[in-house]
Design a protein around this motif. Structure first.
Motif, PDB file in Angstrom:
ATOM      1  N   ARG A  11       0.830  -1.199  -0.075  1.00  0.00           N
ATOM      2  CA  ARG A  11       0.012   0.081  -0.003  1.00  0.00           C
ATOM      3  C   ARG A  11       0.950   1.311  -0.002  1.00  0.00           C
ATOM      4  O   ARG A  11       1.980   1.531   0.712  1.00  0.00           O
ATOM      5  CB  ARG A  11      -0.883   0.012   1.216  1.00  0.00           C
ATOM      6  N   PRO A  12       0.506   2.474  -0.903  1.00  0.00           N
ATOM      7  CA  PRO A  12       1.239   3.574  -0.711  1.00  0.00           C
ATOM      8  C   PRO A  12       1.257   4.302   0.592  1.00  0.00           C
ATOM      9  O   PRO A  12       0.166   3.915   1.345  1.00  0.00           O
ATOM     10  CB  PRO A  12       0.463   4.426  -1.727  1.00  0.00           C
ATOM     11  N   ARG A  13       2.437   4.614   1.013  1.00  0.00           N
ATOM     12  CA  ARG A  13       2.502   5.266   2.357  1.00  0.00           C
ATOM     13  C   ARG A  13       2.887   6.732   2.158  1.00  0.00           C
ATOM     14  O   ARG A  13       3.479   7.164   1.473  1.00  0.00           O
ATOM     15  CB  ARG A  13       3.726   4.486   3.028  1.00  0.00           C
ATOM     16  N   PHE A  14       2.140   7.415   3.083  1.00  0.00           N
ATOM     17  CA  PHE A  14       2.502   8.769   2.991  1.00  0.00           C
ATOM     18  C   PHE A  14       2.876   9.386   4.363  1.00  0.00           C
ATOM     19  O   PHE A  14       2.380   8.872   5.243  1.00  0.00           O
ATOM     20  CB  PHE A  14       1.232   9.523   2.580  1.00  0.00           C
ATOM     21  N   SER A  15       4.053  10.157   4.107  1.00  0.00           N
ATOM     22  CA  SER A  15       4.344  10.557   5.297  1.00  0.00           C
ATOM     23  C   SER A  15       3.690  11.617   6.107  1.00  0.00           C
ATOM     24  O   SER A  15       2.576  12.178   5.227  1.00  0.00           O
ATOM     25  CB  SER A  15       5.860  11.081   5.294  1.00  0.00           C
ATOM     26  N   LEU A  19       1.197  14.617   3.999  1.00  0.00           N
ATOM     27  CA  LEU A  19      -0.387  14.826   4.218  1.00  0.00           C
ATOM     28  C   LEU A  19      -0.479  16.245   4.724  1.00  0.00           C
ATOM     29  O   LEU A  19      -1.487  16.697   4.115  1.00  0.00           O
ATOM     30  CB  LEU A  19      -0.709  13.778   5.134  1.00  0.00           C
ATOM     31  N   VAL A  20       0.085  16.587   5.466  1.00  0.00           N
ATOM     32  CA  VAL A  20       0.016  18.283   5.752  1.00  0.00           C
ATOM     33  C   VAL A  20       0.221  19.077   4.757  1.00  0.00           C
ATOM     34  O   VAL A  20      -0.566  20.180   4.511  1.00  0.00           O
ATOM     35  CB  VAL A  20       1.026  18.763   6.895  1.00  0.00           C
ATOM     36  N   LEU A  21       1.183  18.650   3.714  1.00  0.00           N
ATOM     37  CA  LEU A  21       1.341  19.862   2.820  1.00  0.00           C
ATOM     38  C   LEU A  21      -0.030  19.851   1.744  1.00  0.00           C
ATOM     39  O   LEU A  21      -0.278  20.804   1.259  1.00  0.00           O
ATOM     40  CB  LEU A  21       2.654  19.466   1.983  1.00  0.00           C
ATOM     41  N   VAL A  22      -0.398  18.606   1.513  1.00  0.00           N
ATOM     42  CA  VAL A  22      -1.303  18.627   0.498  1.00  0.00           C
ATOM     43  C   VAL A  22      -2.616  19.047   1.132  1.00  0.00           C
ATOM     44  O   VAL A  22      -3.563  19.843   0.395  1.00  0.00           O
ATOM     45  CB  VAL A  22      -1.742  16.924   0.318  1.00  0.00           C
ATOM     46  N   THR A  23      -2.709  18.929   2.547  1.00  0.00           N
ATOM     47  CA  THR A  23      -3.956  19.351   3.005  1.00  0.00           C
ATOM     48  C   THR A  23      -3.905  21.093   2.865  1.00  0.00           C
ATOM     49  O   THR A  23      -4.908  21.802   2.758  1.00  0.00           O
ATOM     50  CB  THR A  23      -3.826  19.181   4.513  1.00  0.00           C
ATOM     51  N   THR A  24      -2.876  21.505   3.095  1.00  0.00           N
ATOM     52  CA  THR A  24      -2.583  22.993   3.067  1.00  0.00           C
ATOM     53  C   THR A  24      -2.729  23.683   1.701  1.00  0.00           C
ATOM     54  O   THR A  24      -3.509  24.476   1.504  1.00  0.00           O
ATOM     55  CB  THR A  24      -1.028  23.378   3.737  1.00  0.00           C
ATOM     56  N   ILE A  25      -2.328  22.900   0.791  1.00  0.00           N
ATOM     57  CA  ILE A  25      -2.319  23.378  -0.769  1.00  0.00           C
ATOM     58  C   ILE A  25      -4.016  23.324  -0.983  1.00  0.00           C
ATOM     59  O   ILE A  25      -4.466  24.230  -1.554  1.00  0.00           O
ATOM     60  CB  ILE A  25      -1.560  22.663  -1.581  1.00  0.00           C
ATOM     61  N   VAL A  26      -4.463  22.285  -0.776  1.00  0.00           N
ATOM     62  CA  VAL A  26      -6.154  22.305  -0.895  1.00  0.00           C
ATOM     63  C   VAL A  26      -6.929  23.444  -0.123  1.00  0.00           C
ATOM     64  O   VAL A  26      -7.586  23.976  -0.919  1.00  0.00           O
ATOM     65  CB  VAL A  26      -6.570  21.016  -0.555  1.00  0.00           C
TER      66      VAL A  26
END
Length: 207
Positions: A11-15, A19-26
């Protein structure tokens, strides 16, 4: 016989940082979109208010820009005009107002300068002798230019239709295209076919 071993699916793993960066960008994208939606109407309202007080919004300085400034009263008109520099600008006046186009020759004209932002006022006023004229007022201009005392439209002998450039919104025009600022047309009913009495004011970079 040996059985094929199926490797376990990874399974793909995200640090947590990803996750924080993606959430911030969105979140930022949503905030920008909502802000744009809110500012759009405010920009339009600001532009409308600027037009009402005669402030120009010049996006292309190579074009002529005109907005009408609303004034209370009768035969009184005012414009704020941006004129591209490098040209001799003239205001033409005529007691003839054809339905389409411009008269071949002006009844009177005035030099408006060589460019920049100017305010032009045109109004009907009595001169010292009591005769009513169309006065022009601008930088270096403050004189009666066209007698209108005996016109049908001024004396109530005919209905008139008026078209004022820049009245509803700012108008942009090509530098070499003559631009009618005011077209006041008399009703032709019961008049000869060549009757075109009225008042026409237009702007041009040629005499």
């Amino acid at each position: 016989m040996e059985e094929d071993t199926v490797p376990p699916t990874r399974r793909p793993r995200f640090s947590l940082l990803t996750l924080v960066l993606v959430t911030t960008i969105v979140a930022l994208a949503v905030a920008v979109f909502l802000q744009y939606q809110e500012l759009g109407p405010l920009r339009e309202e600001n532009r409308r208010l600027r037009y009402e007080v005669g402030e120009l919004d010049v996006e292309d300085a190579s074009q002529v820009h005109v907005v009408s400034v609303k004034k209370a009263g009768g035969y009184h008109w005012q414009w704020r005009i941006h004129l591209p520099k490098g040209h001799d600008w003239w205001i033409h006046l005529s007691r003839h107002a054809p339905k389409q186009g411009l008269p071949e020759k002006a009844s009177s004209l005035a030099r408006l300068g060589t460019g920049g932002e100017v305010t032009l006022i045109a109004e009907v006023l009595p001169a010292e002798n009591g005769v009513r004229y169309l006065y022009l007022r601008s930088d270096g201009i403050n004189s009666p230019f066209l007698e209108v005392e005996d016109t049908d439209w001024l004396n109530g002998r005919t209905m008139i239709g008026t078209s004022i450039t820049g009245e509803e919104k700012q108008i942009a025009s090509d530098v070499d295209e003559p631009l009618a600022l005011l077209r006041l047309e008399s009703d032709k009913r019961g008049k000869p076919s060549d009757y075109d009495e009225g008042l026409l004011i237009w702007l041009s970079n040629s005499r």
